[in-house]
Design a protein around this motif. Sequence first.
Motif, PDB file in Angstrom:
ATOM      1  N   THR A   1       0.840  -1.195   0.000  1.00  0.00           N
ATOM      2  CA  THR A   1       0.000   0.000   0.000  1.00  0.00           C
ATOM      3  C   THR A   1       0.877   1.248   0.000  1.00  0.00           C
ATOM      4  N   SER A   2       0.278   2.349  -0.355  1.00  0.00           N
ATOM      5  CA  SER A   2       0.931   3.639  -0.167  1.00  0.00           C
ATOM      6  C   SER A   2       0.804   4.008   1.310  1.00  0.00           C
ATOM      7  N   PRO A   3       1.691   4.859   1.829  1.00  0.00           N
ATOM      8  CA  PRO A   3       1.625   5.203   3.256  1.00  0.00           C
ATOM      9  C   PRO A   3       0.279   5.759   3.698  1.00  0.00           C
ATOM     10  N   ASP A   4      -0.383   6.535   2.840  1.00  0.00           N
ATOM     11  CA  ASP A   4      -1.659   7.118   3.251  1.00  0.00           C
ATOM     12  C   ASP A   4      -2.788   6.091   3.292  1.00  0.00           C
ATOM     13  N   LYS A   5      -2.547   4.906   2.739  1.00  0.00           N
ATOM     14  CA  LYS A   5      -3.534   3.822   2.783  1.00  0.00           C
ATOM     15  C   LYS A   5      -3.013   2.633   3.591  1.00  0.00           C
TER      16      LYS A   5
ATOM     17  N   GLY B   1       5.891  -6.700   8.148  1.00  0.00           N
ATOM     18  CA  GLY B   1       7.023  -5.791   8.086  1.00  0.00           C
ATOM     19  C   GLY B   1       8.061  -6.118   9.142  1.00  0.00           C
ATOM     20  N   ALA B   2       9.175  -5.384   9.099  1.00  0.00           N
ATOM     21  CA  ALA B   2      10.246  -5.571  10.082  1.00  0.00           C
ATOM     22  C   ALA B   2      10.008  -4.761  11.348  1.00  0.00           C
ATOM     23  N   GLY B   3       9.103  -3.791  11.299  1.00  0.00           N
ATOM     24  CA  GLY B   3       8.902  -2.904  12.440  1.00  0.00           C
ATOM     25  C   GLY B   3       8.456  -3.607  13.700  1.00  0.00           C
ATOM     26  N   SER B   4       7.820  -4.766  13.555  1.00  0.00           N
ATOM     27  CA  SER B   4       7.326  -5.511  14.719  1.00  0.00           C
ATOM     28  C   SER B   4       8.387  -6.415  15.333  1.00  0.00           C
TER      29      SER B   4
ATOM     30  N   ALA C   1      13.402  11.571   8.858  1.00  0.00           N
ATOM     31  CA  ALA C   1      13.459  11.284   7.423  1.00  0.00           C
ATOM     32  C   ALA C   1      12.490  10.177   7.020  1.00  0.00           C
ATOM     33  N   ASN C   2      12.012   9.414   8.007  1.00  0.00           N
ATOM     34  CA  ASN C   2      11.111   8.301   7.707  1.00  0.00           C
ATOM     35  C   ASN C   2       9.638   8.671   7.820  1.00  0.00           C
ATOM     36  N   ALA C   3       9.364   9.938   8.094  1.00  0.00           N
ATOM     37  CA  ALA C   3       7.980  10.354   8.342  1.00  0.00           C
ATOM     38  C   ALA C   3       7.053  10.040   7.172  1.00  0.00           C
TER      39      ALA C   3
ATOM     40  N   ILE D   1       3.398   2.739   7.311  1.00  0.00           N
ATOM     41  CA  ILE D   1       3.373   1.348   6.840  1.00  0.00           C
ATOM     42  C   ILE D   1       3.854   0.394   7.930  1.00  0.00           C
ATOM     43  N   PRO D   2       5.063   0.560   8.496  1.00  0.00           N
ATOM     44  CA  PRO D   2       5.451  -0.359   9.576  1.00  0.00           C
ATOM     45  C   PRO D   2       4.559  -0.252  10.807  1.00  0.00           C
ATOM     46  N   GLN D   3       4.018   0.923  11.077  1.00  0.00           N
ATOM     47  CA  GLN D   3       3.109   1.057  12.219  1.00  0.00           C
ATOM     48  C   GLN D   3       1.860   0.203  12.019  1.00  0.00           C
TER      49      GLN D   3
END
Length: 215
Positions: free
Chosen positions: A73-77, A105-108, A127-129, A134-136
């Motif tokens: 997905t795109s970040p806004d979706k 994702g890897a964020g978890s 810079a990741n804003a 997506i990872p959230q």
Amino acid sequence: MKIMIIGATGMAGSAITKLALERNHTVVAIGRSEEKLAALPANPNLQTKAKDAFDLTLSELQAVDVVVDAMATSPDKAYRHVDLATKLIAQLREQQRPRLLFILGAGSLTTGDDQHLFVHDIESNPANAAFVAIPQNQLAELTFLRTVTNVDWVGISPAANFTAGPATPAQYGHDTLLTNTTGESVTNSGTMAVAVLNELETPKHHQERFTVANQ
């Protein structure tokens, strides 16, 4: 085995589709773009459906052995990661088939001496804003999946850098971010595809997440 791949034209999905066909599985490739689906490698075992994954019916899902959710997905979706997982689970509660496999994702994953969530490192860098949603949301997706005990699901997380590339020798883990001997944390799409197909052909994980990275 008959495998439905949602997001079959994306980086992960196309690599999984290619390898599944090479291993003589039947693939039902789901994507929203007929043009991109037509660009997948021609194969008599490949069926394509230009369709939004949210419109898949129970009968379509139950016509296959496994559903792989490789949707990007795109970040806004990014919330659609959670929405699709909850929809698939709701449709398949207490059903014997299909099995569900989610590319997470890897964020978890956890990292550092204090074993904090890697998503916090991502969030801490301004810079990741643009893409941090997506990872959230993929973390929220896994949090939801961990409450599910009456559907046969499995999740796979890549390393910090998930990139297009061929399969390499791999290392596996459970909930910790993996790095190689030089400190790099990378998973190629080909490495992910091998991990996915190996898990589908010889299941080792049920109702849990594992992770794979290049050695």
